[in-house]
Motif scaffolding. Structure first.
Motif, mmCIF file in Angstrom:
data_model
loop_
_atom_site.group_PDB
_atom_site.id
_atom_site.type_symbol
_atom_site.label_atom_id
_atom_site.label_comp_id
_atom_site.label_asym_id
_atom_site.label_seq_id
_atom_site.Cartn_x
_atom_site.Cartn_y
_atom_site.Cartn_z
ATOM 1 N N LEU A 17 0.839 -1.179 0.000
ATOM 2 C CA LEU A 17 0.000 0.000 0.000
ATOM 3 C C LEU A 17 0.881 1.239 0.000
ATOM 4 N N ILE A 18 0.662 2.115 -0.976
ATOM 5 C CA ILE A 18 1.400 3.363 -1.078
ATOM 6 C C ILE A 18 0.390 4.490 -0.922
ATOM 7 N N VAL A 19 0.611 5.336 0.077
ATOM 8 C CA VAL A 19 -0.351 6.402 0.367
ATOM 9 C C VAL A 19 0.259 7.743 -0.020
ATOM 10 N N LYS A 20 -0.649 8.665 -0.427
ATOM 11 C CA LYS A 20 -0.258 10.016 -0.793
ATOM 12 C C LYS A 20 -1.227 10.974 -0.123
ATOM 13 N N PHE A 21 -0.718 11.911 0.630
ATOM 14 C CA PHE A 21 -1.554 12.859 1.350
ATOM 15 C C PHE A 21 -1.828 14.070 0.463
ATOM 16 N N SER A 22 -3.073 14.449 0.426
ATOM 17 C CA SER A 22 -3.480 15.490 -0.509
ATOM 18 C C SER A 22 -3.018 16.881 -0.081
ATOM 19 N N HIS B 226 6.634 -6.401 -5.047
ATOM 20 C CA HIS B 226 5.244 -6.623 -4.640
ATOM 21 C C HIS B 226 4.307 -5.790 -5.526
ATOM 22 N N ASN B 227 3.104 -6.336 -5.699
ATOM 23 C CA ASN B 227 2.052 -5.508 -6.306
ATOM 24 C C ASN B 227 1.709 -4.361 -5.362
ATOM 25 N N ALA B 228 1.438 -3.205 -5.925
ATOM 26 C CA ALA B 228 1.197 -2.025 -5.096
ATOM 27 C C ALA B 228 -0.107 -1.349 -5.525
ATOM 28 N N GLN B 229 -0.755 -0.731 -4.563
ATOM 29 C CA GLN B 229 -1.945 0.076 -4.798
ATOM 30 C C GLN B 229 -1.733 1.461 -4.210
ATOM 31 N N LEU B 230 -2.171 2.479 -4.936
ATOM 32 C CA LEU B 230 -2.008 3.850 -4.506
ATOM 33 C C LEU B 230 -3.282 4.341 -3.854
#
Length: 413
Positions: free
Chosen positions: A18-23, A96-100
């Motif tokens: 899991l890759i997170v991005k803060f707005s 690994h497979n990743a989701q944003l």
């Protein structure tokens, strides 16, 4: 010193990275955030089993991100992302497979909108949104004009509603109901009445003869009218035995002696007889009246003005409906007025046309005629007298009040 890496896909765990991005920027102290992952409870539905929600809580604001819905990143559906983890001890990298996830702040006190309960835009609203974004100048101008018209219609409806409320308050519901009933009654009778000139100075001009029988139609009746004028008393007795309409026989028995008046009266008598026979039929065709020498223009006019077209098993039929029959009655009555010095025998006419006395009176009243009674000798019973209802056209026309009450039903034994 350079390090070497080898590619070893790692998919046996089935868990994506899991890759997170803060707005609203970068997080300075990511280790102080408390992350939680939520999966959809339905693991069978292929559309829902991959849905994930990531929640990151801090001492100031909570952040929420999802891989579905309007707040998700569209790149998750258009491309596939991977993340590599390097093991410094073995110098090998696992992929690994990743989701944003796009992390959005949630302000306390604001209720989140449930997308399932959100009302979807209509097709018209979607098209309007596309026109606003990508439409031409002409399309945008038409859209603006249509929206202005909608606003104008709403304003007009409010004004009409306000005006109707004021009228109801001034006149009252009962008075308005009576006016509506009277207007409907006048409209219904106007459908089958002949053309009427209420401003005429002479009685014969109220229902003009040319509107009942056009000059072209009157000329076409020359031959059949001549046969009517040449009938002998023996021929009239034979016609009486063959159940010829009594109204027609009365006028044939008293034809004028003068040639022009006799010719006119005989033509009208034949046309009246034809209309009475047509009113007694259920359906008419172009062959109706051929044996009697009916001109083509006459039957064409009757089919056009006194029948209703209907389809039956793929073919077209000309039906004499009840309303068309009443129209024929009014037409015959107006013709009788011209034949009898603006006076007609309603009793004989309603018998010949097979309608009730009440309907005959209704037509006469709708035409504004003056009603009276007259004693007449009965031909069926010699030496006896009976009362006949008579109708006369007298200026000004009589205006009869519409009865608002309904007749009570008779109680059945």
């Amino acid at each position: 010193m350079a390090a070497t890496c080898s590619w070893e896909p790692c998919e046996e765990t089935g868990q994506d990275a899991l890759i997170v991005k803060f707005s609203n920027g970068h997080v300075k102290k990511a280790e102080e955030l408390d992350f939680k992952l939520f999966k959809h409870s339905d693991g069978i539905n292929p559309r829902k089993k991959t849905r994930r929600i990531v929640v990151a809580e801090s001492d100031r604001l909570p952040y929420v991100g999802s891989n579905f819905g309007s707040g998700s990143l569209q790149c998750n559906n258009l491309c596939r992302c991977f993340v590599g983890v390097l093991d410094k001890r073995t110098m090998k990298m696992k992929v690994h497979n990743a989701q944003l996830f796009n992390m959005l702040p949630v302000i306390p006190g604001e209720s989140a909108v449930n997308e399932n309960t959100k009302q979807a835009d209509t097709y018209r609203e979607k098209v309007d949104a596309l026109i606003e974004a990508f439409g031409t100048t002409k399309q945008k101008r038409a859209l603006s004009s249509r929206r202005l018209n909608e606003v104008g219609n709403e304003t007009l409806q409010q004004a009409v509603a306000l005006a109707a409320t004021n009228v109801i308050n001034q006149k009252g519901v009962e008075a308005l109901r009576n006016e509506v009933v009277e207007t409907e009654a006048q409209t219904d009778t106007a459908l089958f009445l002949p053309s009427c000139n209420t401003e005429a100075d002479k009685a014969e001009d109220v229902y003009p003869f040319d509107q009942l029988l056009s000059p072209n139609e009157f000329d076409s009746l020359k031959d059949v009218g001549a046969k009517m004028a040449a009938l002998t008393p023996e021929d009239l007795l034979k016609m009486r035995a063959e159940n010829c309409p009594q109204t027609v026989l009365r006028h044939l028995e008293f034809l004028p002696k003068e040639d022009a008046a006799r010719d006119r009266q005989s033509r009208c008598a034949w046309y009246l007889s034809f209309l009475i026979k047509a009113s007694l039929q259920k359906r008419l065709s172009f062959k109706f009246g051929i044996e009697d020498g009916c001109p083509r223009v006459i039957i064409h006019n009757v089919l056009k003005n006194f029948t209703v077209e209907s389809f039956h098993h793929g073919s077209l039929r000309n039906t004499v409906s009840s309303s068309m029959r009443m129209k024929l009655v009014a037409h015959c009555l107006a013709l009788l007025l011209h034949m009898g010095d603006q006076t007609a025998n309603l009793t004989l006419l309603h018998r010949d046309m097979g309608i009730s006395d009440a309907k005959m009176l209704e037509v006469a009243k709708a035409m504004g005629l003056t009603l009276s009674r007259q004693s007449a000798h009965s031909r069926e019973q010699a030496g006896t007298q009976e009362e006949h209802r008579m109708a006369s056209l007298v200026l000004p026309l009589v205006h009869y009040e519409q009865r608002m009450d309904h007749r009570k039903r008779k109680r059945m034994n």
